[in-house]
Design a protein around this motif. Structure first.
Motif, short mmCIF file in Angstrom:
data_model
loop_
_atom_site.label_atom_id
_atom_site.label_comp_id
_atom_site.label_asym_id
_atom_site.label_seq_id
_atom_site.Cartn_x
_atom_site.Cartn_y
_atom_site.Cartn_z
N UNK A 82 0.83 -1.21 0.00
CA UNK A 82 0.00 0.00 0.00
C UNK A 82 0.86 1.26 0.00
N UNK A 83 1.96 1.23 0.73
CA UNK A 83 2.81 2.42 0.86
C UNK A 83 3.52 2.78 -0.44
N UNK A 84 3.64 1.84 -1.37
CA UNK A 84 4.31 2.13 -2.64
C UNK A 84 3.59 3.22 -3.42
N UNK A 85 2.29 3.34 -3.20
CA UNK A 85 1.52 4.37 -3.90
C UNK A 85 1.69 5.75 -3.26
N UNK A 86 2.38 5.79 -2.14
CA UNK A 86 2.57 7.06 -1.43
C UNK A 86 4.02 7.53 -1.49
N UNK A 87 4.83 6.94 -2.34
CA UNK A 87 6.24 7.29 -2.45
C UNK A 87 6.49 8.63 -3.10
N UNK A 88 5.48 9.19 -3.73
CA UNK A 88 5.63 10.47 -4.43
C UNK A 88 4.29 11.20 -4.35
N UNK A 89 4.32 12.53 -4.38
CA UNK A 89 3.06 13.28 -4.30
C UNK A 89 2.19 13.15 -5.56
N UNK A 90 2.80 12.82 -6.68
CA UNK A 90 2.06 12.68 -7.94
C UNK A 90 2.53 11.42 -8.65
N UNK A 91 1.59 10.67 -9.18
CA UNK A 91 1.91 9.49 -9.99
C UNK A 91 1.10 9.59 -11.27
N UNK A 92 1.77 9.42 -12.39
CA UNK A 92 1.09 9.32 -13.67
C UNK A 92 1.22 7.87 -14.14
N UNK A 93 0.09 7.22 -14.31
CA UNK A 93 0.10 5.86 -14.84
C UNK A 93 -0.06 5.98 -16.35
N UNK A 94 0.93 5.48 -17.08
CA UNK A 94 0.90 5.54 -18.54
C UNK A 94 0.57 4.15 -19.07
N UNK A 95 -0.47 4.08 -19.88
CA UNK A 95 -0.96 2.80 -20.38
C UNK A 95 -1.06 2.86 -21.90
N UNK A 96 -0.63 1.78 -22.55
CA UNK A 96 -0.83 1.63 -23.99
C UNK A 96 -2.17 0.94 -24.18
N UNK A 97 -3.14 1.71 -24.66
CA UNK A 97 -4.44 1.14 -25.01
C UNK A 97 -4.33 0.73 -26.47
N UNK A 98 -3.99 -0.53 -26.67
CA UNK A 98 -3.56 -1.00 -27.98
C UNK A 98 -4.72 -1.37 -28.89
N UNK A 99 -4.45 -1.25 -30.18
CA UNK A 99 -5.38 -1.67 -31.22
C UNK A 99 -4.83 -2.96 -31.82
N UNK A 100 -5.47 -4.07 -31.50
CA UNK A 100 -5.02 -5.35 -32.02
C UNK A 100 -5.46 -5.51 -33.46
N UNK A 101 -4.67 -6.29 -34.23
CA UNK A 101 -5.04 -6.59 -35.61
C UNK A 101 -4.82 -5.43 -36.56
N UNK A 102 -4.16 -4.40 -36.13
CA UNK A 102 -3.86 -3.24 -36.97
C UNK A 102 -2.53 -3.47 -37.68
#
Length: 185
Positions: A82-102
């Motif tokens: 749980x504490x890993x999410x509090x290691x910094x004041x801001x977290x940006x989660x970057x996700x590849x929302x992929x297009x399959x079959x392209x």
């Protein structure tokens, strides 16, 4: 700071504290992110920006992931997760929302999001914001992807931790580019 200086001197900041980036700084980071190379203009990047108590929800997801992997995890292990999410004041989660079959393969779409994260790290460094790119098992967790609102096919590329660097930053080796060049066999 000019671009070449940022590119050749940037280092990660593993320990971070408040303050996190301002709204204007976050806007600049995200503007830099969406200028990353993107073969086919698929725009696969998606970002979740977490600050304040929102990080606690990420901590809950981290605990759920831990319990999926280790159902008998004790309270100490849960608190650490749980504490890993509090290691910094801001977290940006970057996700590849992929297009399959392209015609643009999934791996290229994921690389585009990786380039967007690098752009954010350089923009953060230029603005005096510490940044640390983290992944770990949570990046591949189907449970975590689902709880973040993504499909199993999508790929978490980074949990980008942002804030004021604590302590001195480690210096990187002063390698020569020649050390990494190979001749065509």
């Amino acid at each position: 700071m000019d671009t070449l200086t940022a590119l050749t001197t940037r280092v990660s900041a593993p320990r971070l504290e408040a303050p996190g980036p301002s709204d204007e700084q976050l806007d600049m980071l995200l503007r830099a992110a969406i200028r990353a190379p993107d073969h086919g203009l698929l725009r696969p990047w998606r970002f979740i920006v977490l600050q304040g108590r929102q990080r606690e929800r990420l901590g809950d997801i981290m605990v759920a992931h831990l319990l999926e992997e280790q159902p008998d995890a004790d309270n100490r292990a849960r608190d650490i997760a749980r504490s890993k999410a509090l290691r910094a004041p801001t977290i940006i989660i970057a996700v590849a929302e992929v297009t399959e079959g392209h015609k643009i393969p999934v791996w290229e779409q994921v690389l585009a999001v990786g380039a967007s994260v690098q752009n954010m790290m350089l923009a953060a460094y230029e603005q005096g914001i510490g940044a640390m790119w983290r992944t770990g098992a949570m990046a591949n967790s189907t449970l975590a992807k689902e709880k973040l609102g993504f499909a199993a096919k999508d790929q978490v590329v980074a949990y980008l931790y942002l804030g004021k660097p604590v302590g001195s930053l480690k210096s990187l080796p002063n390698d020569s580019p020649a050390d990494f060049i190979r001749e065509l066999p």
